[in-house]
Write a protein that holds these residues in place. Structure first.
Motif, PDB file in Angstrom:
ATOM      1  N   GLY A  27       0.807  -1.220   0.000  1.00 42.31           N
ATOM      2  CA  GLY A  27       0.000   0.000   0.000  1.00 42.31           C
ATOM      3  C   GLY A  27       0.834   1.260   0.000  1.00 42.31           C
ATOM      4  N   ASP A  28       1.999   1.204   0.657  1.00 43.25           N
ATOM      5  CA  ASP A  28       2.887   2.369   0.673  1.00 43.25           C
ATOM      6  C   ASP A  28       3.470   2.641  -0.706  1.00 43.25           C
ATOM      7  N   LEU A  29       3.605   1.593  -1.515  1.00 42.97           N
ATOM      8  CA  LEU A  29       4.177   1.725  -2.859  1.00 42.97           C
ATOM      9  C   LEU A  29       3.120   2.052  -3.908  1.00 42.97           C
ATOM     10  N   ALA A  30       1.855   1.818  -3.578  1.00 42.99           N
ATOM     11  CA  ALA A  30       0.785   1.951  -4.574  1.00 42.99           C
ATOM     12  C   ALA A  30       0.712   3.326  -5.234  1.00 42.99           C
ATOM     13  N   PRO A  31       0.816   4.444  -4.494  1.00 45.56           N
ATOM     14  CA  PRO A  31       0.701   5.743  -5.174  1.00 45.56           C
ATOM     15  C   PRO A  31       1.771   5.967  -6.238  1.00 45.56           C
ATOM     16  N   LEU A  32       3.016   5.610  -5.923  1.00 45.98           N
ATOM     17  CA  LEU A  32       4.086   5.790  -6.906  1.00 45.98           C
ATOM     18  C   LEU A  32       3.911   4.850  -8.087  1.00 45.98           C
ATOM     19  N   ARG A  33       3.517   3.620  -7.822  1.00 44.98           N
ATOM     20  CA  ARG A  33       3.387   2.654  -8.913  1.00 44.98           C
ATOM     21  C   ARG A  33       2.192   2.973  -9.797  1.00 44.98           C
ATOM     22  N   ALA A  34       1.101   3.454  -9.216  1.00 45.00           N
ATOM     23  CA  ALA A  34      -0.044   3.874 -10.040  1.00 45.00           C
ATOM     24  C   ALA A  34       0.332   5.074 -10.899  1.00 45.00           C
ATOM     25  N   ALA A  35       1.077   6.014 -10.327  1.00 48.73           N
ATOM     26  CA  ALA A  35       1.531   7.176 -11.105  1.00 48.73           C
ATOM     27  C   ALA A  35       2.453   6.736 -12.235  1.00 48.73           C
ATOM     28  N   ASP A  36       3.313   5.748 -11.963  1.00 51.87           N
ATOM     29  CA  ASP A  36       4.183   5.207 -13.016  1.00 51.87           C
ATOM     30  C   ASP A  36       3.363   4.638 -14.167  1.00 51.87           C
ATOM     31  N   ARG A  37       2.340   3.855 -13.843  1.00 45.68           N
ATOM     32  CA  ARG A  37       1.515   3.252 -14.893  1.00 45.68           C
ATOM     33  C   ARG A  37       0.791   4.317 -15.697  1.00 45.68           C
ATOM     34  N   ALA A  38       0.299   5.349 -15.009  1.00 41.65           N
ATOM     35  CA  ALA A  38      -0.393   6.428 -15.717  1.00 41.65           C
ATOM     36  C   ALA A  38       0.552   7.141 -16.683  1.00 41.65           C
ATOM     37  N   THR A  39       1.764   7.409 -16.222  1.00 49.27           N
ATOM     38  CA  THR A  39       2.736   8.095 -17.070  1.00 49.27           C
ATOM     39  C   THR A  39       3.098   7.252 -18.281  1.00 49.27           C
ATOM     40  N   LEU A  40       3.368   5.975 -18.058  1.00 44.27           N
ATOM     41  CA  LEU A  40       3.740   5.100 -19.170  1.00 44.27           C
ATOM     42  C   LEU A  40       2.599   4.986 -20.179  1.00 44.27           C
ATOM     43  N   ALA A  41       1.374   4.835 -19.685  1.00 39.98           N
ATOM     44  CA  ALA A  41       0.224   4.757 -20.598  1.00 39.98           C
ATOM     45  C   ALA A  41       0.087   6.034 -21.406  1.00 39.98           C
ATOM     46  N   ASP A  42       0.315   7.187 -20.771  1.00 40.36           N
ATOM     47  CA  ASP A  42       0.228   8.463 -21.477  1.00 40.36           C
ATOM     48  C   ASP A  42       1.264   8.553 -22.594  1.00 40.36           C
ATOM     49  N   VAL A  43       2.506   8.193 -22.282  1.00 37.69           N
ATOM     50  CA  VAL A  43       3.563   8.310 -23.290  1.00 37.69           C
ATOM     51  C   VAL A  43       3.271   7.382 -24.462  1.00 37.69           C
ATOM     52  N   ARG A  44       2.774   6.192 -24.191  1.00 39.87           N
ATOM     53  CA  ARG A  44       2.459   5.254 -25.285  1.00 39.87           C
ATOM     54  C   ARG A  44       1.326   5.785 -26.153  1.00 39.87           C
ATOM     55  N   ARG A  45       0.295   6.352 -25.533  1.00 40.45           N
ATOM     56  CA  ARG A  45      -0.797   6.832 -26.387  1.00 40.45           C
ATOM     57  C   ARG A  45      -0.417   8.136 -27.095  1.00 40.45           C
ATOM     58  N   LEU A  46       0.473   8.914 -26.516  1.00 35.01           N
ATOM     59  CA  LEU A  46       0.998  10.073 -27.239  1.00 35.01           C
ATOM     60  C   LEU A  46       1.785   9.627 -28.470  1.00 35.01           C
ATOM     61  N   ALA A  47       2.547   8.534 -28.323  1.00 34.38           N
ATOM     62  CA  ALA A  47       3.289   8.006 -29.475  1.00 34.38           C
ATOM     63  C   ALA A  47       2.327   7.547 -30.567  1.00 34.38           C
ATOM     64  N   ARG A  48       1.244   6.860 -30.179  1.00 31.81           N
ATOM     65  CA  ARG A  48       0.259   6.409 -31.177  1.00 31.81           C
ATOM     66  C   ARG A  48      -0.426   7.599 -31.837  1.00 31.81           C
ATOM     67  N   LEU A  49      -0.710   8.632 -31.042  1.00 36.90           N
ATOM     68  CA  LEU A  49      -1.352   9.820 -31.597  1.00 36.90           C
ATOM     69  C   LEU A  49      -0.440  10.494 -32.620  1.00 36.90           C
ATOM     70  N   ALA A  50       0.817  10.686 -32.263  1.00 37.76           N
ATOM     71  CA  ALA A  50       1.755  11.319 -33.205  1.00 37.76           C
ATOM     72  C   ALA A  50       1.907  10.481 -34.466  1.00 37.76           C
ATOM     73  N   ASP A  51       1.910   9.166 -34.305  1.00 37.96           N
ATOM     74  CA  ASP A  51       2.024   8.280 -35.467  1.00 37.96           C
ATOM     75  C   ASP A  51       0.788   8.403 -36.363  1.00 37.96           C
ATOM     76  N   GLY A  52      -0.385   8.495 -35.740  1.00 36.94           N
ATOM     77  CA  GLY A  52      -1.610   8.658 -36.517  1.00 36.94           C
ATOM     78  C   GLY A  52      -1.658   9.978 -37.256  1.00 36.94           C
ATOM     79  N   ILE A  53      -1.196  11.046 -36.616  1.00 33.96           N
ATOM     80  CA  ILE A  53      -1.155  12.352 -37.280  1.00 33.96           C
ATOM     81  C   ILE A  53      -0.176  12.318 -38.450  1.00 33.96           C
ATOM     82  N   ALA A  54       0.992  11.719 -38.199  1.00 36.45           N
ATOM     83  CA  ALA A  54       1.995  11.627 -39.266  1.00 36.45           C
ATOM     84  C   ALA A  54       1.498  10.781 -40.430  1.00 36.45           C
TER      85      ALA A  54
END
Length: 238
Positions: free
Chosen positions: A19-46
């Motif tokens: 439970g002490d690790l959950a906030p950091l690990r959830a934030a990590d997952r959110a960040t990674l998911a964001d970067v991946r979908r930003l990559a897909r978005l840029a690829d779609g625009i290109a």
């Protein structure tokens, strides 16, 4: 006189819990998911399958900056706040050199991503995507590649950190860890952005811990999440 290596301390009786690790690990997952979908978005625009008007271009640039600042802050806070706690309880058995090297590589890549995003956004202000030049599309393809590389390196760094630090965390008193993570969360560049996204990425068994650590002033509440979804739609669509 030779000084004997410092022996690691015994496991703490009240050590760091999942439970002490959950906030950091959830934030990590959110960040990674964001970067991946930003990559897909840029690829779609290109690739011409996703439209890019001035409003979306501005929102895209803003989102990349917020995520980049979040990553920068997280890594600086790890080095300044979290790693000293681990070193204090692990003695000389802990080698953080590989994780430090990751941070150096990630800082360089983040700089490229931010510059690439600003270049793409500035180009759209000058020329709508409908009349974009070959150079504009090349810039977007490069941005998509950089974002993909950033996601891969972040994921590798996360897995390496979990593998190398889990045993050490068992030796860290819970209150020492909580004190350090409170300082980390308090210094977040955009607490509402971080908190709402971490709450959305939290598993059912993590929600209470994430809200407890990040939910001050309603930052993970329904209103914050609705605001986040509105901004998401501006970037990623419905």
């Amino acid at each position: 006189m030779t000084t004997a290596p410092t022996a690691p301390t015994a496991p703490a009786t009240d050590s760091v819990s999942p439970g002490d690790l959950a906030p950091l690990r959830a934030a990590d997952r959110a960040t990674l998911a964001d970067v991946r979908r930003l990559a897909r978005l840029a690829d779609g625009i290109a690739g011409g399958t996703v439209p890019l008007g001035e409003r979306r271009a501005w929102a895209l640039g803003d989102w990349v900056e917020r995520v980049s600042e979040e990553i920068r802050h997280r890594h600086e806070a790890e080095e300044a706040l979290l790693w000293p706690v681990l070193e204090r309880h692990a003695g000389r058995t802990l080698d953080l050199s590989g994780l430090r090297d990751d941070h150096v590589a990630l800082r360089g890549l983040l700089g490229e991503v931010r510059r690439g995003t600003r270049g793409a956004v500035d180009a759209v202000q000058l020329r709508p995507i409908a009349v974009a030049s070959a150079e504009d599309f090349a810039r977007l393809r490069r941005l998509a590649r950089l974002l993909g590389e950033l996601a891969d390196l972040l994921d590798e760094h996360r897995r390496d950190a979990e593998r190398e630090l889990d045993e050490v965390l068992a030796r860290v008193p819970r209150e020492d860890w909580r004190r350090a993570t409170r300082l980390l969360h308090a210094g977040a560049p955009d607490p509402a952005f971080t908190a709402a996204r971490a709450r959305a990425a939290a598993g059912p068994d993590e929600v209470a811990a994430v809200e407890g650590a990040l939910g001050g002033r309603g930052l993970t509440g329904a209103l914050a999440r609705r605001g986040l979804r509105r901004r998401e739609r501006s970037v990623f669509g419905s």
